[in-house]
Structure formats: structure tokens, C-alpha cells
Design an enzyme around this catalytic site. Structure first.
Site, mmCIF file in Angstrom:
data_model
loop_
_atom_site.group_PDB
_atom_site.id
_atom_site.type_symbol
_atom_site.label_atom_id
_atom_site.label_comp_id
_atom_site.label_asym_id
_atom_site.label_seq_id
_atom_site.Cartn_x
_atom_site.Cartn_y
_atom_site.Cartn_z
ATOM 1 C CD GLU A 319 -4.601 -10.395 22.129
ATOM 2 O OE1 GLU A 319 -3.476 -10.062 21.698
ATOM 3 O OE2 GLU A 319 -5.577 -9.620 22.140
ATOM 4 C CG HIS A 343 0.254 -7.395 27.304
ATOM 5 N ND1 HIS A 343 -0.252 -6.217 27.790
ATOM 6 C CD2 HIS A 343 -0.353 -7.601 26.119
ATOM 7 C CE1 HIS A 343 -1.130 -5.728 26.934
ATOM 8 N NE2 HIS A 343 -1.210 -6.555 25.901
ATOM 9 C CD GLU A 344 0.560 -10.261 23.796
ATOM 10 O OE1 GLU A 344 -0.675 -10.411 23.614
ATOM 11 O OE2 GLU A 344 1.126 -9.171 23.579
ATOM 12 C CG HIS A 347 -4.600 -10.058 25.706
ATOM 13 N ND1 HIS A 347 -5.634 -9.152 25.773
ATOM 14 C CD2 HIS A 347 -3.538 -9.390 25.192
ATOM 15 C CE1 HIS A 347 -5.201 -7.966 25.326
ATOM 16 N NE2 HIS A 347 -3.930 -8.080 24.979
ATOM 17 C CD GLU A 366 -4.570 -4.816 23.954
ATOM 18 O OE1 GLU A 366 -3.747 -5.018 24.879
ATOM 19 O OE2 GLU A 366 -4.734 -5.610 23.001
ATOM 20 C CG ASP A 424 -4.040 -0.662 12.700
ATOM 21 O OD1 ASP A 424 -3.952 -1.450 13.656
ATOM 22 O OD2 ASP A 424 -3.067 -0.290 12.017
ATOM 23 C CE1 TYR A 432 -2.568 -1.088 22.984
ATOM 24 C CE2 TYR A 432 -1.729 -2.793 24.420
ATOM 25 C CZ TYR A 432 -2.126 -2.379 23.175
ATOM 26 O OH TYR A 432 -2.104 -3.256 22.126
HETATM 27 N N1 BES Z 1 -3.532 -7.564 20.892
HETATM 28 C C1 BES Z 1 -2.378 -6.736 20.953
HETATM 29 C C2 BES Z 1 -1.783 -6.438 19.599
HETATM 30 C C3 BES Z 1 -2.730 -5.759 18.636
HETATM 31 C C4 BES Z 1 -3.552 -4.736 19.056
HETATM 32 C C5 BES Z 1 -2.759 -6.147 17.323
HETATM 33 C C6 BES Z 1 -4.426 -4.141 18.152
HETATM 34 C C7 BES Z 1 -3.617 -5.536 16.417
HETATM 35 C C8 BES Z 1 -4.456 -4.527 16.835
HETATM 36 C C9 BES Z 1 -1.312 -7.346 21.855
HETATM 37 O O1 BES Z 1 -1.821 -7.967 22.978
HETATM 38 C C10 BES Z 1 -0.457 -6.225 22.379
HETATM 39 O O2 BES Z 1 -0.979 -5.401 23.066
HETATM 40 N N2 BES Z 1 0.818 -6.233 22.054
HETATM 41 C C11 BES Z 1 1.754 -5.270 22.559
HETATM 42 C C12 BES Z 1 2.417 -5.895 23.757
HETATM 43 C C13 BES Z 1 2.794 -4.977 24.834
HETATM 44 C C14 BES Z 1 1.723 -4.039 25.282
HETATM 45 C C15 BES Z 1 3.328 -5.778 26.003
HETATM 46 C C16 BES Z 1 2.777 -4.985 21.480
HETATM 47 O O3 BES Z 1 2.720 -5.643 20.434
HETATM 48 O O4 BES Z 1 3.613 -4.136 21.653
HETATM 49 ZN ZN ZN Z 2 -2.584 -6.538 24.382
#
Ligand code: BES
Ligand code: ZN
Length: 652
Positions: A319, A343-344, A347, A366, A424, A432
Site C-alpha cells: 500500500e 485491500h491496498e 490501507h 491489516e 516479519d 488479517y
Molecule cells: N502491507 C501488506 C503487505 C506486507 C505485510 C508486507 C507485512 C510486509 C509485511 C499488504 O497490504 C498486504 O496485506 N498484501 C496482501 C494482499 C492481500 C491480503 C489482498 C498480499 O500481499 O497477499
Molecule cells: Zn494489507
């Protein structure tokens, strides 16, 4: 237990002032019930610093005004930074960024400024008059990197840090596939911004920025900022981000990309060969923005553009403000995977406007975003559609919780404790989907109208601010739910308890009930004939159902399914990733070449982990390792780290 909650206030001030005022607020809360974990006397001191011409001014807090962020050295700093001027040159041959990060400093009388770094080669640091400052890189910590102490800043207005990134910088991937144009991109979340910028690398601190990026000819540079839409001859690009953001939203990409508008405030950047398909796939973006604004208030970031990255991008989406980074694997040709855009986009409120204060509060980003995403999808595509997303989310959650309860039960709490660990590790379905169902339960308990009004005010009140789990619970109690409702929901158990409470909301999906019937038929060898209108989500449910219920030697059934539906040849990445599960479990080796191609070309961690794990858990580790040897050079560091650990691969 009493936690140290320090409340950060966001205040609107006239914008043309420089450092304007210092406000001390006494914030007194009484502990009223033992289920409310916190409350204490909080003294919040706010420095209000204006940022350039317009937009919000931002508060810069005293270090005692935020909860401990165990993943950043910055909070040890009394000296603060408010604005970044970044000047970098990208060297595609050496795989480095080289230049200067100049920070505006608010010393607060302190002598030392602490910033986060990792693997940076710093050549000098000077103040606004070019006078050298002494500095020191502290001992290397495998999680945190090397904190940087800059001394003698008490009367300094700016510090200019000249440095070079390492070719191994974990945020950055440099791609130069043979015969194709080069591409590079960064991924800063969670704590990788420090591998390309010396910065306060904690989500609890915000700053504005401007940047100048020098790139090779014929390439365009893009950032999480105001962007040019066309290449220029000098290859020098200027950026401004006047809304304050935390470091994990710093982003840069460089490639031979072009732009296509989607509406007057939305557009897409992609390599020419995929631009038209991307513009078609994302054509409903404006509808989503309108839906989101209708729910929770104005979009605060002016433009919403999407950059389509190479397939090695380790996430589905990121995002980055004003410019979502997206995997090309959502371009399915039928707009079936665009909930990722919802989703993005969501955010832009939950996360970018109201930001989790630390990575222990990750669900604040999330969980809210999944809730918001499903609401946007409901407005644009209907309740039926959104309920399929929720049903998939519920299944994933139950599975993940069952799995974690055996291995790492403490990570099933919404409020995490990631001290001493890489944040991480906190990225899981818990933040989520448990977050989502917690909010859905509150909605169901108080009613949608009340909940929507509450959320709208929540985003408005805390915009450009930070949020801890405890601040949210206080706000919830003060502005929405009664003691009875609090108890009915079981707020404390949801947030601080392990596993899943027994009032997990149910999801009714008639579309999925039909799919479940089809699964039974198919397992009996009869071809279901009502699949013409199925969406990707129905196919995912179908494959999952087959996987869960197929016992014994399943190769015959899998061959039949492939004859009927051609899963192995599907162009839909989600369907493929789901399909590899029964394929691996039943060693349906006819599909292995296609699976290998997929795993070598796609770097999205969400797809890789389940496939490699399944191979490992079914005594096919040799197959996993052979594929990984070929695939590893194509993966971004984020995916590489996870797969290295899973497959016991020695890090490079
Ligand atoms: N911000 C996250 C990706 C992220 C989370 C990167 C934690 C690094 C550390 C992003 O918004 C996300 O949740 N992406 C998901 C999308 C899905 C839930 C629609 C993905 O990448 O799968
Ligand atoms: Zn996310």
C-alpha cells in the site's frame, strides 16, 4: 498489568509556520475494569512542525509519548527528524543506490540523534553548514541491523548523510533478465527501509519527504509520492510527498514503464506489454474509491495509482501511498482478483492514515484493512460476492490457528510480542483474518449503522496519527460499546487470548454451498455441470474441497479434473497455487513441470510457502530443493529468507 500507553494526538495547525508550538497535554485515564488492560497518566508533549505549502502539519512526539518499539533505535533519540530530502543515483551495474539523505532535525536540546541502518556504507555526515559531524555505527544485530548515532546535533538544523547501499540490501531487488529492460524496486515493510535509507524505521513516527532520483536513460523512476507519468531525457526525477508517512511506506521503483489513466485521479503504470491488460483489469478502481469514500470519508492522498511490478514481487500488493505496488499475478484477464486493489486502497485509511504504532499492533493495519476491503467489495460487487471472500478468510483462519496452536500458540494473539524477533514473523492470517472477524463481530453486536459511524469518526479523529491496540480499545470503549456489549463480544479474549473464541462469526454463502455439492459430485466421478458462471473464488473453494476430501490414491481423480477443467494449464495464479496442494499431496507428477515453471517465475511468498512446505511435508524435499535451486536467484530477499529457513538453505 499496566502497559505504558502514550497517546499521540494529531492536531491541525495553520500550515505556513515553521516550528510553531509545544503543547503539553496531561492525559489521565482511570483503570475501571480489570479487563481493560491499561490506563495511566500520560504526558504527551507535542512539537508541531509544519510541512511545506499545504496539507496537514504533523506532531512530533517526545520519546515518552509512544509505546516501546522494540524494532527501532530511533525511540532512544530525544532528537527528532521531521522531513527528508533524498538524493540518490541508481547504479544498475553495481546494484547500488548512492547519494545523500538530508534530514531536518528538531534536536529538543539533545546531543545525539539515533537512526536505524542496515548494511549501509556511510562516507560522511555534515550539518546544514557543511560542518562534519561525528557519528558511530553500533554493533550489528541480526534483527535490527546497525543503529547509527550522530553526535553534536543540539544546535543543528539538518544532518546530511552520504552513503551507498549494499548490493545485498534486503529491501531492493535488481532485475536484469536477459533481453529485457532492467527493473528495480524496493519493499520497505516491515523494517527494511533502513537497508536503503538511514531513517527512523518505526511505524510510529512520520515525516514528509522530497527526493531526486537519477536513473539510466529510458527508465522511469516512481515513488510513493507525486509522480511524473512520462520519462524524460535526463533521467532525473523529482518527487514530493507532503503528507507525513512512516518509513515503511517509503518506496522506489525504476523501470521502463508507461502510464494509462483509469479516471481523473487513478491510473496504472506497467511495462508496455502488459499495460493494456492491466488498465482493463483495474478499470473498476474508481468505483472502489467512490465506495470507500462513501463508507469512511474522503480519500486523503489526492491520486491513487497502481504500479504493476515484475512477477518476483514478494507480495500481492503493498500500500505505498499514492502508488500501490502490485504483483502481475492478479492480472487474470477477468477482473476476478481485484479485491487486492480494494485491500491496498483500504490501507489509504487503515494503515496509511491511522498507522499501527509498532509491529506488535500489526492487526490494527491489516485486520481493519481486510474488514474495509470486504465492505468495499460488498458495495461494488454485492453481498454474495463479499461473503465468498469472508468464507475463504474464515477457512484460512481456522487452518492457520490449528497449525499455530501446535507450534507457536502465542502468535495466535491479535496483540503480538515480537521482541527479539523479526517482525516479519508476525505476518500471518491472525492479524488479517482474526482481526477481520473480531471487527465483524463488533459490527454484528452493535449493528452496522453504529459501527460505520464509529469507524468514520475513528479514521477522521486519528488521521496522520498512530494507533496502539490499547488506544483502540480505549477508543472503542469510550465511543462505541457498552460494558454489556464489551462482555458479549469478549474483547479481551479476542485481543489477548490464544486460539479462536467460540463466538467466531458465521458466514453464510449460498454460492459456496453449491460448490460444496459440486465437490461431492466430482469426488464420485460425476462432472458438475453448473460451473460456467463460477468466479475464481468458487473455483478456489472447489479445489480446497477436493484437497480436503480426497483420500487414498487421488491421481485418477486429479487427472479427470484436469481433463474437465484444465487446472494445470490455468492462467489464474490463485487457482494454480491452490491446485498445487492436491497435486503435491497425491504426487500427480504430470503437473510438476507446470508447477516448476510457476515456482521459478513467480516470487509471491503467499504462493511459494504452501507449495514448498507441502513438498517438504510429503517427503519430496528433493523435488523442493531442485526447484528452489533454479528459482532462488529470481526471488526477492523477503521470499528468499522465508524459503531458506523452510528448506534449510544456507543464506548466500
Ligand atoms: N502491507 C501488506 C503487505 C506486507 C505485510 C508486507 C507485512 C510486509 C509485511 C499488504 O497490504 C498486504 O496485506 N498484501 C496482501 C494482499 C492481500 C491480503 C489482498 C498480499 O500481499 O497477499
Ligand atoms: Zn494489507
Amino acid at each position: 498489568m499496566v502497559s505504558n500507553i502514550r497517546n499521540k494526538q494529531t492536531t491541525q495547525y495553520p500550515h505556513s509556520l515553521a516550528v510553531t508550538s509545544i503543547t503539553f497535554l496531561m492525559y489521565l485515564r482511570k483503570k475501571t475494569q480489570n479487563m481493560r488492560k491499561l490506563c495511566l497518566v500520560v504526558a504527551t508533549s507535542l512539537f508541531v512542525v509544519s510541512c511545506s505549502e499545504n496539507h496537514q502539519t504533523e506532531p512530533i512526539n517526545n520519546k515518552n509519548t509512544l509505546p516501546m518499539d522494540v524494532h527501532s533505535a530511533y525511540q532512544n533519540s530525544d532528537a527528532r527528524v521531521s522531513h527528508l530530502n533524498l538524493s540518490l543515483k541508481a547504479d544498475f551495474d553495481a546494484h547500488i543506490l548512492q547519494g545523500t539523505a538530508t534530514w531536518d532535525v528538531v534536536s529538543n536540546g539533545a546531543d545525539t540523534l539515533y537512526l536505524d541502518t542496515r548494511g549501509l556504507d556511510i562516507t560522511d555526515i555534515v550539518d546544514e553548514n557543511g560542518k562534519e559531524l561525528t557519528y558511530e555505527l553500533q554493533d550489528y544485530d541480526s534483527v535490527l541491523g546497525q543503529p547509527l548515532s550522530i553526535y553534536g546535533v543540539a544546535n543543528v538544523k539538518k544532518v546530511a548523510i552520504t552513503y551507498t547501499t549494499s548490493p545485498q540490501a534486503e529491501a531492493i531487488q535488481w532485475l536484469e533478465p536477459e533481453g529485457k529492460t532492467p527493473f528495480m524496486f524496493t519493499q520497505s515493510q516491515a523494517i527494511l527501509a533502513r537497508t536503503w535509507i538511514p531513517c527512523p524505521d518505526s511505524p510510529g513516527w512520520r515525516f514528509t519527504y522530497e527526493a531526486t532520483i537519477d536513473v539510466p536513460n529510458h527508465l522511469l523512476a516512481l515513488m510513493s509520492a507525486e509522480n511524473a507519468t512520462e520519462k524524460n531525457d535526463e533521467g532525473i526525477y523529482h518527487f514530493r510527498m507532503e503528507q507525513s508517512i512512516p518509513s515503511y511506506l517509503m518506496a522506489l521503483a525504476i523501470g521502463d514503464v508507461s502510464f494509462a489513466p483509469l479516471s481523473n485521479r487513478a491510473g496504472v503504470f506497467a511495462e508496455e506489454h502488459i499495460l493494456e491488460a492491466a488498465a482493463w483489469e483495474f478499470a473498476e478502481t474508481e468505483d472502489m474509491i467512490v465506495a470507500a469514500e462513501g463508507l469512511y470519508g474522503d480519500y486523503d492522498w489526492e491520486r491513487y495509482d497502481i504500479l504493476v511490478l515484475p512477477a518476483s514481487f514478494p507480495f500481492g500488493g503493498m500500500e505505498n501511498p499514492r502508488l500501490t505496488f502490485a504483483t502481475p499475478t492478479i492480472i487474470a484477464g477477468d477482473r476476478s482478483l481485484t479485491s487486492l486493489v480494494a485491500h491496498e486502497l483500504a490501507h489509504s485509511w487503515s494503515g496509511n492514515l491511522v498507522t499501527n504504532a509498532t509491529w506488535n499492533d500489526f492487526w490494527i493495519n491489516e485486520g481493519f484493512t481486510v474488514y474495509f476491503e470486504h465492505r468495499i467489495m460488498e458495495v461494488v460487487y454485492g453481498r454474495d460476492y463479499a461473503e465468498m471472500l469472508s468464507a475463504l478468510s474464515r477457512t484460512d483462519l481456522i487452518e492457520e490457528v490449528a497449525d499455530f496452536m501446535e507450534t507457536r500458540p502465542e502468535d495466535t494473539r491479535l496483540k503480538l510480542d515480537l521482541e527479539g524477533r523479526n517482525p516479519d514473523d508476525g505476518v500471518s492470517r491472525i492479524a488479517y483474518d482474526k482481526g477481520y472477524f473480531f471487527l465483524r463481530l463488533i459490527e454484528e453486536t452493535v449493528g452496522r449503522d453504529r459501527f460505520d459511524a464509529f469507524l468514520k469518526t475513528y479514521f477522521q479523529t486519528h488521521r496522520f496519527g498512530v494507533m496502539t491496540t490499547e488506544m483502540f480499545l480505549d477508543y472503542l470503549r469510550d465511543n462505541l460499546i457498552s460494558d454489556d456489549e464489551w462482555n458479549a463480544v469478549g474483547v479481551s479474549e479476542w485481543v489477548y487470548g490464544k486460539g479462536l473464541p467460540d463466538n467466531l462469526p458465521a458466514v453464510e454463502s449460498t454460492r459456496f454451498a453449491n460448490v460444496d455439492e459440486a465437490v461431492k459430485m466430482a469426488l464420485d466421478g460425476n462432472k458438475p455441470d453448473n460451473t460456467d458462471q463460477w468466479s475464481t473464488h468458487e473455483w478456489l473453494r472447489f479445489i480446497q474441497g477436493i484437497h480436503d476430501n480426497l483420500t487414498g490414491d487421488g491421481r485418477g481423480i486429479l487427472t479427470t479434473l484436469d481433463d474437465w477443467y484444465g487446472f494445470t494449464e490455468s492462467g489464474n495464479s490463485e487457482i494454480l497455487a491452490a491446485w498445487w496442494q492436491p497435486v503435491i499431496k497425491h504426487q500427480y507428477t504430470e503437473a510438476y513441470p507446470a508447477m516448476e515453471t510457476f515456482l521459478v517465475n513467480v516470487g509471491r511468498r503467499k504462493f511459494l510457502t504452501p507449495a514448498y512446505r507441502a513438498l517438504k511435508e510429503t517427503d519430496q524435499i528433493d523435488v523442493a530443493k531442485a526447484i528452489y535451486e533454479k528459482a532462488r536467484p529470481n526471488y526477492h530477499a523477503v521470499s528468499r529468507q522465508t524459503m531458506d529457513a523452510l528448506l534449510n538453505h544456507p543464506p548466500a
